[in-house]
Design a protein around this motif. Structure first.
Motif, PDB file in Angstrom:
ATOM      1  N   ARG A 170      -1.883   1.343   1.643  1.00 45.04           N
ATOM      2  CA  ARG A 170      -0.528   0.800   1.487  1.00 45.04           C
ATOM      3  C   ARG A 170      -0.358   0.140   0.130  1.00 45.04           C
ATOM      4  NH1 ARG A 170       0.845  -4.220   0.158  1.00 45.04           N
ATOM      5  NH2 ARG A 170      -0.706  -5.045   1.604  1.00 45.04           N
ATOM      6  N   SER A 171      -1.321  -0.671  -0.243  1.00 46.02           N
ATOM      7  CA  SER A 171      -1.257  -1.349  -1.551  1.00 46.02           C
ATOM      8  C   SER A 171      -1.355  -0.335  -2.691  1.00 46.02           C
ATOM      9  CB  SER A 171      -2.377  -2.378  -1.645  1.00 46.02           C
ATOM     10  OG  SER A 171      -2.398  -2.988  -2.906  1.00 46.02           O
ATOM     11  N   MET A 172      -2.226   0.674  -2.533  1.00 40.48           N
ATOM     12  CA  MET A 172      -2.423   1.673  -3.583  1.00 40.48           C
ATOM     13  C   MET A 172      -1.158   2.508  -3.798  1.00 40.48           C
ATOM     14  SD  MET A 172      -5.167   4.795  -3.633  1.00 40.48           S
ATOM     15  CE  MET A 172      -4.185   5.724  -2.439  1.00 40.48           C
ATOM     16  N   GLY A 183       1.864   1.492  -3.345  1.00 40.59           N
ATOM     17  CA  GLY A 183       2.983   0.657  -3.759  1.00 40.59           C
ATOM     18  C   GLY A 183       3.934   0.291  -2.637  1.00 40.59           C
ATOM     19  N   SER A 189       5.335  -2.246  -0.045  1.00 37.10           N
ATOM     20  CA  SER A 189       5.345  -3.703   0.015  1.00 37.10           C
ATOM     21  C   SER A 189       4.811  -4.183   1.359  1.00 37.10           C
ATOM     22  CB  SER A 189       6.759  -4.232  -0.183  1.00 37.10           C
ATOM     23  OG  SER A 189       7.597  -3.834   0.879  1.00 37.10           O
ATOM     24  N   PRO A 190       4.234  -5.397   1.398  1.00 35.60           N
ATOM     25  CA  PRO A 190       3.749  -5.934   2.675  1.00 35.60           C
ATOM     26  C   PRO A 190       4.846  -6.036   3.724  1.00 35.60           C
ATOM     27  CG  PRO A 190       2.853  -7.192   0.842  1.00 35.60           C
ATOM     28  CD  PRO A 190       3.884  -6.280   0.258  1.00 35.60           C
ATOM     29  N   TYR A 197       5.514  -2.629   5.329  1.00 32.64           N
ATOM     30  CA  TYR A 197       4.458  -2.240   6.251  1.00 32.64           C
ATOM     31  C   TYR A 197       4.517  -3.075   7.528  1.00 32.64           C
ATOM     32  CZ  TYR A 197      -0.150  -0.912   7.978  1.00 32.64           C
ATOM     33  OH  TYR A 197      -1.169  -0.437   8.750  1.00 32.64           O
ATOM     34  N   VAL A 233      -4.230  -0.569   5.152  1.00 35.87           N
ATOM     35  CA  VAL A 233      -3.826  -1.700   4.314  1.00 35.87           C
ATOM     36  C   VAL A 233      -4.186  -1.432   2.857  1.00 35.87           C
ATOM     37  CG1 VAL A 233      -4.224  -4.141   3.851  1.00 35.87           C
ATOM     38  CG2 VAL A 233      -3.977  -3.367   6.204  1.00 35.87           C
ATOM     39  N   VAL A 234      -5.385  -0.866   2.636  1.00 36.12           N
ATOM     40  CA  VAL A 234      -5.805  -0.542   1.264  1.00 36.12           C
ATOM     41  C   VAL A 234      -4.898   0.538   0.677  1.00 36.12           C
ATOM     42  CG1 VAL A 234      -7.693   0.357  -0.143  1.00 36.12           C
ATOM     43  CG2 VAL A 234      -8.195  -1.181   1.762  1.00 36.12           C
TER      44      VAL A 234
END
Length: 414
Positions: free
Chosen positions: A338-340, A342, A344-345, A348, A335-336
């Motif tokens: 994924r955000s780093m 770029g 999108s939620p 994922y 999750v970390v």
């Protein structure tokens, strides 16, 4: 009665604080303890590699124990034996005096016996009128009694490790045989697939095994070989299913090509035509979604966590406390990352629905490893998700390729 004390060695043998500490630990042991002497000897034999002892050292220890007259090591009966070198040599199967001295020193250094040297360095005993030993100078067997529990635990651990090693070798032999015979059958019977690349991976796995591998090396090779076997079975299963018998043979070739993460072209998302087209490149009809629903692909199988972390070591930096100990930690780290990256939620979430949360986290870990080659991590993950929904994607080749890259990097830096 023989009493414990700290003593310095005779002659030019030096004294050390480690020797003082060892003798103090022995002197503080339970004076009421007792143990069968040959049981302790069997434990020492089992654990000898942990102490760096040779077979001849065990022969010398066996000889020393034969000079102890009782069946149990008992501090109330004295634990110092005082045979001469000539007597020891005879009972140790005639080893030379220089070898005897060397092996006695090894036993002392291992902390299994200690020296009780007399003023002149000779080994002897003072007896009372009844013939009982009052004071003896020679080799003290008290460390064997004091460390009996530790020696037993080490012996059990060594035996368990030997069992694990033997079973891992058996499993690797069976898995290696399966891969070799499945690969031969696929080639001989003309099954579609990039079998040359599979053969190279098979040879590379065996090539990384040293002549005398340890348990960790066997486990690593077994993980990789099991992964390769699963990929072969996955490709063959797609061809042997009844609904796929009349399909386009190019589909299976494309399965290998699409799963090959060594190709730079595969690091970009698929084109709109490839994403929307059917097997023949034609637009899908309205009935196509219904057909896919009926032939829903099986979920991707989860891979061992240890294998994932060896293939994708960078993901561990983003786990709780900078390490990953279980699948929950890996999913939190994903999750970390994924955000780093770029992603999108929603992208994922779709990946989790298509692959399963564990495999989606593995996919993110793989993307992190190859992030230098990927233009859009989000687009790449969405492409993997679509291919997973169509049953055209497997994580196996990605992990295999990363394992191979990491192994080659480790050899270059070694």
């Amino acid at each position: 009665m023989q009493t414990g004390h700290v003593t310095t060695p005779f002659g030019r043998r030096p004294m050390s604080l480690a020797l003082v500490r060892t003798q103090m630990a022995v002197d503080s042991s339970d004076q009421n303890a007792r143990i069968e002497k040959w049981k302790v000897f069997r434990d020492v034999c089992e654990a000898r590699e942990r102490f760096g002892l040779q077979d001849r050292a065990l022969a010398v220890l066996d000889a020393l124990l034969t000079f102890y007259p009782h069946g149990e090591l008992n501090p109330r009966q004295g634990l110092v034996v005082f045979p001469s070198n000539a007597q020891l040599s005879v009972r140790a199967h005639g080893i030379t005096e220089s070898t005897l001295r060397r092996q006695l020193a090894a036993l002392v250094e291992a902390g299994l016996i200690s020296r009780r040297d007399s003023p002149n360095g000779k080994r002897y005993a003072h007896r009372n009128r009844d013939g009982d030993v009052e004071q003896a100078y020679g080799f003290d067997l008290t460390p064997l009694l004091a460390r009996a529990g530790e020696l037993a635990a080490i012996a059990q651990d060594v035996a368990a490790e030997r069992t694990r090693f033997r079973r891992a070798k058996e499993a690797l032999t069976i898995c290696r045989r399966d891969v070799r015979k499945l690969l031969s059958a696929a080639v001989e019977e003309g099954a579609s697939g990039n079998w040359g690349q599979v053969e190279e991976l098979y040879v590379a796995i065996l090539g990384r095994l040293p002549r005398h591998p340890n348990l960790a090396q066997i486990d690593r090779a077994l993980d990789e070989m099991q992964l390769l076997r699963a990929e072969i079975l996955n490709i063959l299963e797609m061809q042997l299913k009844p609904e796929n018998m009349h399909g386009n043979a190019n589909l299976y070739e494309r399965h290998i090509q699409n799963s090959n993460t060594e190709s730079i072209n595969e690091l970009e998302p698929s084109s709109r035509e490839e994403q929307g087209g059917g097997l023949g490149g034609k637009p899908e009809t309205k009935s196509a979604p219904i057909e896919r629903e009926k032939a829903k692909p099986e979920p991707i199988k989860a891979f061992p966590l240890g294998m994932v972390l060896r293939a994708c070591p960078q993901i561990a930096d983003y786990g709780p406390g900078g390490r990953i100990e279980n699948w929950r930690d890996l999913m939190k780290a994903a999750v970390v990352v994924r955000s780093m990256l770029g992603v999108s939620p929603s992208a994922y979430e779709k990946a989790c629905n298509a692959m399963g949360p564990e495999n989606a986290a593995v996919a993110v870990a793989c993307i992190l490893e190859r992030s230098n080659f990927i233009t859009s991590a989000g687009g790449y993950l969405r492409d993997l998700t679509r291919r997973s929904e169509r049953g055209e994607f497997s994580l196996g080749p990605m992990l295999m390729a990363l394992l191979k890259v990491n192994a080659e990097s480790a050899r270059k830096t070694a």
